[in-house]
Motif scaffolding. Structure first.
Motif, short mmCIF file in Angstrom:
data_model
loop_
_atom_site.label_atom_id
_atom_site.label_comp_id
_atom_site.label_asym_id
_atom_site.label_seq_id
_atom_site.Cartn_x
_atom_site.Cartn_y
_atom_site.Cartn_z
N ASP A 1 -2.59 19.82 -17.95
CA ASP A 1 -2.96 18.42 -17.68
C ASP A 1 -3.56 18.27 -16.29
N ASP A 2 -2.98 18.95 -15.29
CA ASP A 2 -3.52 18.87 -13.93
C ASP A 2 -4.91 19.50 -13.87
N ILE A 3 -5.09 20.61 -14.58
CA ILE A 3 -6.41 21.25 -14.61
C ILE A 3 -7.43 20.32 -15.26
N ARG A 4 -7.05 19.70 -16.38
CA ARG A 4 -7.97 18.75 -17.04
C ARG A 4 -8.30 17.59 -16.12
N ALA A 5 -7.32 17.11 -15.34
CA ALA A 5 -7.56 16.00 -14.42
C ALA A 5 -8.58 16.39 -13.35
N THR A 6 -8.46 17.61 -12.82
CA THR A 6 -9.43 18.07 -11.82
C THR A 6 -10.83 18.17 -12.44
N VAL A 7 -10.90 18.67 -13.67
CA VAL A 7 -12.20 18.77 -14.34
C VAL A 7 -12.83 17.38 -14.49
N GLY B 1 -20.39 10.67 -7.06
CA GLY B 1 -19.72 10.81 -5.78
C GLY B 1 -20.62 11.41 -4.72
N THR B 2 -20.08 11.55 -3.52
CA THR B 2 -20.77 12.23 -2.43
C THR B 2 -20.50 13.74 -2.55
N ALA B 3 -21.23 14.52 -1.77
CA ALA B 3 -20.94 15.96 -1.71
C ALA B 3 -19.50 16.17 -1.26
N ALA B 4 -19.04 15.35 -0.32
CA ALA B 4 -17.67 15.49 0.18
C ALA B 4 -16.64 15.24 -0.92
N ASP B 5 -16.94 14.27 -1.80
CA ASP B 5 -16.03 13.99 -2.93
C ASP B 5 -15.89 15.22 -3.83
N VAL B 6 -17.02 15.87 -4.08
CA VAL B 6 -17.00 17.06 -4.94
C VAL B 6 -16.25 18.19 -4.24
N VAL B 7 -16.60 18.42 -2.99
CA VAL B 7 -16.06 19.58 -2.26
C VAL B 7 -14.56 19.45 -2.04
N ALA B 8 -14.06 18.22 -1.96
CA ALA B 8 -12.62 18.00 -1.78
C ALA B 8 -11.80 18.57 -2.94
N LEU B 9 -12.44 18.78 -4.08
CA LEU B 9 -11.74 19.33 -5.25
C LEU B 9 -11.64 20.85 -5.19
N TYR B 10 -12.38 21.46 -4.26
CA TYR B 10 -12.40 22.92 -4.11
C TYR B 10 -11.42 23.38 -3.04
N PHE C 1 -8.31 27.87 -11.11
CA PHE C 1 -7.60 26.87 -10.30
C PHE C 1 -6.38 27.50 -9.63
N ASP C 2 -6.03 26.95 -8.45
CA ASP C 2 -4.79 27.40 -7.80
C ASP C 2 -3.61 26.56 -8.32
N GLU C 3 -2.45 26.77 -7.73
CA GLU C 3 -1.22 26.12 -8.23
C GLU C 3 -1.26 24.61 -8.02
N ASP C 4 -2.14 24.12 -7.15
CA ASP C 4 -2.30 22.67 -6.96
C ASP C 4 -3.50 22.13 -7.73
N ALA C 5 -4.00 22.91 -8.66
CA ALA C 5 -5.14 22.54 -9.51
C ALA C 5 -6.41 22.27 -8.69
N ARG C 6 -6.49 22.91 -7.51
CA ARG C 6 -7.75 22.91 -6.78
C ARG C 6 -8.64 24.02 -7.35
N ILE C 7 -9.95 23.79 -7.30
CA ILE C 7 -10.87 24.76 -7.87
C ILE C 7 -11.00 25.97 -6.93
N VAL C 8 -10.77 27.16 -7.47
CA VAL C 8 -10.88 28.41 -6.71
C VAL C 8 -12.23 29.06 -6.95
N SER C 9 -12.73 28.93 -8.18
CA SER C 9 -14.06 29.46 -8.47
C SER C 9 -14.72 28.63 -9.55
N MET C 10 -16.02 28.51 -9.44
CA MET C 10 -16.81 27.80 -10.45
C MET C 10 -18.01 28.66 -10.79
#
Lengths: 123, 123
Positions: free
Chosen positions: A5-11, A21-30, A102-111
């Motif tokens: 669910d957390d992974i789906r939310a990040t997606v 969003g702004t570039a910063a909005d996108v990058v904050a997810l990484y 994704f890492d344990e906090d559902a932040r994107i590690v690789s795309m």
């Protein structure tokens, strides 16, 4: 490991941020040390600074996105979505398939984004 | 590197073989030393013998497949498709997203399937 669910939310947040969003909005997810290979086969962008630069390319464009389907498996997800970019009267529609880890906090590690110029529909 | 058209042709043959072929039909599309991780996060099957064993699981089942979209990037492809398996009155529908890499003859070198049990629709 992050929950499905957390992974789906990040997606979902990612596709929304790419759409409006702004570039910063996108990058904050990484994660800070994340990698972005877009499209697959090109040199990856590594780390927030390089990733910010990459998304700044789309920041000034008029765009919208739509998420089609998300498949989560372990700490990874694959998803298909649409990006429509508008220049005056012309629209450029692309439906990539992206793969993320994704890492344990559902932040994107690789795309990794699967698409090629052939997939771009100009209307 | 295989052409995008050759890669797309292998993907089409793969989805057809999963829908109505034998395990041997599917495995013939893989290079001898290929790897299959299905779903992503599980132990990969390595080499023709192990991959054959894996596809023999679906061989006796009544099934059909439909390819939705294919995105080729470099020597890789991501694609979404549907597998419907029928047991008597019940159908099991799954729409995975698979990622494959290919050798210069467009044989599959690696396959990773993104899906989880949550994505299975029983009807």
């Amino acid at each position: 490991m992050a929950s499905a669910d957390d992974i789906r939310a990040t997606v979902r947040k990612y596709v929304e941020a790419v759409g409006s969003g702004t570039a910063a909005d996108v990058v904050a997810l990484y994660r800070e040390d994340a990698t972005v290979e877009d499209p697959v086969g090109t040199e990856p962008h590594v780390g927030h600074a390089a990733i910010t630069k990459f998304y700044e390319n789309i920041e000034p464009l008029q765009r919208s996105t739509e998420l089609f389907s998300v498949r989560v498996a372990g700490d990874s997800a694959a998803f298909s979505f649409r990006v429509v970019t508008t220049f005056g009267e012309q629209t450029f529609t692309l439906d990539p398939i992206d793969v993320m880890t994704f890492d344990e906090d559902a932040r994107i590690v690789s795309m990794r984004a699967f698409w090629s110029q052939d997939d771009m529909v100009v209307g």
